[in-house]
Design an enzyme around this catalytic site. Structure first.
Site, mmCIF file in Angstrom:
data_model
loop_
_atom_site.group_PDB
_atom_site.id
_atom_site.type_symbol
_atom_site.label_atom_id
_atom_site.label_comp_id
_atom_site.label_asym_id
_atom_site.label_seq_id
_atom_site.Cartn_x
_atom_site.Cartn_y
_atom_site.Cartn_z
ATOM 1 N N THR A 76 0.810 -1.223 0.000
ATOM 2 C CA THR A 76 0.000 0.000 0.000
ATOM 3 C C THR A 76 0.843 1.273 0.000
ATOM 4 O O THR A 76 0.707 2.124 -0.883
ATOM 5 C CB THR A 76 -0.937 0.010 1.217
ATOM 6 O OG1 THR A 76 -1.849 -1.076 1.106
ATOM 7 C CG2 THR A 76 -1.727 1.314 1.287
ATOM 8 N N LYS A 158 -6.720 5.438 6.029
ATOM 9 C CA LYS A 158 -5.355 5.049 6.405
ATOM 10 C C LYS A 158 -4.461 6.287 6.506
ATOM 11 O O LYS A 158 -4.460 7.123 5.601
ATOM 12 C CB LYS A 158 -4.767 4.106 5.362
ATOM 13 C CG LYS A 158 -5.503 2.788 5.201
ATOM 14 C CD LYS A 158 -4.816 1.932 4.143
ATOM 15 C CE LYS A 158 -5.505 0.590 3.976
ATOM 16 N NZ LYS A 158 -4.810 -0.259 2.965
ATOM 17 N N ASP A 347 -3.306 1.319 -5.724
ATOM 18 C CA ASP A 347 -1.971 1.171 -5.150
ATOM 19 C C ASP A 347 -1.409 -0.234 -5.366
ATOM 20 O O ASP A 347 -0.197 -0.448 -5.319
ATOM 21 C CB ASP A 347 -1.980 1.519 -3.663
ATOM 22 C CG ASP A 347 -3.093 0.815 -2.900
ATOM 23 O OD1 ASP A 347 -4.009 0.253 -3.526
ATOM 24 O OD2 ASP A 347 -3.053 0.839 -1.649
ATOM 25 N N HIS A 481 -1.398 -9.224 -0.742
ATOM 26 C CA HIS A 481 -0.720 -8.765 -1.956
ATOM 27 C C HIS A 481 0.736 -8.536 -1.603
ATOM 28 O O HIS A 481 1.134 -8.666 -0.453
ATOM 29 C CB HIS A 481 -1.362 -7.477 -2.476
ATOM 30 C CG HIS A 481 -1.579 -6.464 -1.396
ATOM 31 N ND1 HIS A 481 -0.599 -5.571 -1.009
ATOM 32 C CD2 HIS A 481 -2.645 -6.244 -0.572
ATOM 33 C CE1 HIS A 481 -1.071 -4.832 -0.007
ATOM 34 N NE2 HIS A 481 -2.297 -5.204 0.285
#
Length: 542
Positions: A76, A158, A347, A481
């Protein structure tokens, strides 16, 4: 003759892929990063999207259909930093969401800054800043070019996804605090929480959005693109015995304000907060281009919990489609449809759940990186008579205790070679690269270049592990990921609005091309670490 050379120069720039534009810039640029959005999510549910959300982007925008992340790990913070700097971890320094710092022998979070404190929430707590981002962003360059008369605001659930896109000296960056259920910021930006944020927080919109349980938007039987509602590889909400709809999130919110992240209503919340930021700072109303950098993060949290083929993910995108349609309608009225530029991307993507792939007998497996530290250290201790030479395996990277190796006078090349020999034999490991000798890696492209781009000498491990396709180091339920594979690294990229002509391109481009493209469109100097190219976006004439 002079005009001939001007035309010739322009043609040369266009051929080179550089967009040349000297007309009036947009009043507002909307950076819209959909967290964990795989490229195929644009089309997987396209027949279920309305005409004014994702389909408006596809219909009226210029879509780059072959956009890839060009580094590992595909995390991210790295994605947001790369989108806005046009650079890679080797240069911008954001080597992961966190990394192991050998000097302090601890994990370092990408935006931690002990010299700052939280503003809003519990203000005594240390807070965040962009200090560890080593290059400028295109939002920084916009502020410099306008002599700080432009306004730049970053918003996300975030912290890292609000801070890194906004750059080093923005108007502000704001994120969601799980404990209070309110938006907060850092003393890097403000000493007191702006009044407009306090007013927004007082609305208690999160509680309103979770006044009901999470039901499917449409009849459950219509979710034909998804796996069964109850799957063994899905992770239920706390206290739930099932992963079936409806999800009992209303009561969970009373004791855990962060639960809104794991619902589509988290995206609704951030877009409503973005509207308040636009209103309060009068973004798009001045003489200089402004920026609102938005991250819709709930798609990531939901994907991690349920996996990319779940009904929950499908429902999240169908609801986000409606939220985007509403947001674009708001911008049309507030800014004017031809006065704002939207850049939609992601992202990173996401791998299929291991359990799902196993059920199909597809190649897959769990890498278990942390579990390899002990046996690897035992192997090295037996050979080199020194304990604990490996400090950590994190982000698919092996971190060695360099101080101990130096003090013992050990042959580091021999240690690495021994470790590589062990790791190569482990299930799911395809390649292991010694990043001190990257030019000699016998690893196919583009993987080798992605490894080089992702390696920051001071923040990355000395060995980099490349897993076999379908394997990853992460949870057995849900997904994650971070790998080089297309599921993680092929992302959407669409420019829409302002003077953008509708169209699409199928050439292979990269996440690092976004910042230089925006720099050309806005007549800016490219960011200080940019390595990307400006993409040829077709524009309408003034």
């Amino acid at each position: 003759m002079t005009s001939f050379f001007r035309v010739l120069a322009t043609l040369c720039l266009v051929i080179a892929g550089m967009t040349v534009y000297a007309g009036s810039p947009p009043k507002l640029v909307v950076g819209l990063v959909i967290d964990q959005m795989r490229w195929d999510h644009l089309h997987r549910y396209q027949d279920r999207y309305g005409k004014d959300g994702f389909n408006r982007l596809l219909r009226k925008g210029h879509s780059f259909n072959n956009t890839f992340i060009n580094y590992v790990p595909s995390m991210t913070a790295v994605g947001h930093a790369s989108i806005y700097t046009g650079s890679v971890p080797a240069i911008h320094g954001i080597a992961g969401n966190e990394w192991f710092d050998l000097k302090s022998e601890r994990m370092v979070y990408c935006t931690d800054d002990s010299t700052t404190h939280l503003v809003g929430g519990e203000e005594a707590l240390p807070s965040m800043s962009p200090r560890q981002l080593l290059t400028t962003t295109w939002t920084d360059e916009l502020m410099l070019a306008s002599n700080f008369r432009s306004k730049v605001v970053g918003v996300s659930l975030k912290d890292r996804a609000a801070i890194l896109p906004a750059g080093h000296k923005p108007t502000g960056a704001f994120w969601y605090d799980d404990k209070s259920g309110q938006f907060v910021t850092s003393s890097w930006y403000f000493q007191d929480l702006p009044t407009w944020v306090e007013k927004f927080n007082s609305r208690q919109l999160g509680q309103q959005l979770l006044a009901h349980e999470w039901e499917t938007l449409y009849p459950a039987a219509s979710y034909g693109q998804s796996t069964d509602d109850q799957a063994a590889w899905e992770r239920p909400f706390k206290g739930a015995q099932t992963t079936r709809f409806p999800h009992q999130v209303k009561h969970l919110y009373q004791t855990d304000k962060g639960i809104i992240r794991n619902t589509p209503m988290g995206n609704t919340l951030i877009l409503e907060f973005a509207k308040s930021a636009i209103e309060s700072y009068r973004l798009g109303a001045g003489a200089f281009t402004d920026v609102i950098a938005i991250n819709c993060a709930s798609t990531d949290y939901i994907g991690h919990q349920f996996g990319p083929n779940s009904m929950e993910v499908e429902d999240a995108y169908l609801r986000l489609d409606q939220d985007l349609a509403s947001f674009f309608k708001y911008l049309d009225k507030k800014i004017g449809a031809d006065n704002y530029l939207v850049v939609l991307t992601a992202d990173h993507g996401a791998a299929q759940s291991i359990g799902y792939l196993e059920s199909l007998r597809f190649p897959t497996g769990w890498l278990r990186g942390k579990e390899k530290v002990k046996p690897l250290n035992e192997l090295l201790a037996k050979r080199f008579q020194t304990d604990d030479l490996v400090k950590a395996i994190y982000n698919y990277q092996v971190y060695f205790d360099m101080a101990k190796i130096a003090a013992a006078g050990l042959d580091f090349q021999a240690i690495k070679a021994h470790a590589i020999g062990y790791l190569r034999q482990e299930p799911g490991v395809q390649f292991v690269g010694d990043m001190d000798n990257a030019s000699q890696l016998s690893i196919p492209e583009p993987i080798r270049s992605m490894m080089v781009n992702g390696y920051h000498f001071k923040r990355s491990g000395q060995l980099m592990i490349i897993q076999e396709p379908g394997w990853f180091d992460g949870p057995l339920k849900g997904t994650t990921h971070g790998t080089w594979n297309p599921a993680d690294t092929q992302i959407p990229l669409i420019f829409m609005g302002w003077k953008i002509k509708a169209g699409h391109s199928n050439e292979r481009v990269h996440i690092t091309d976004i910042a230089p493209t925006l720099s050309w469109l806005l007549n800016l100097q490219a960011p200080s670490g940019s390595i990307g190219k400006a993409l040829h976006v077709q524009l309408k004439s003034d």
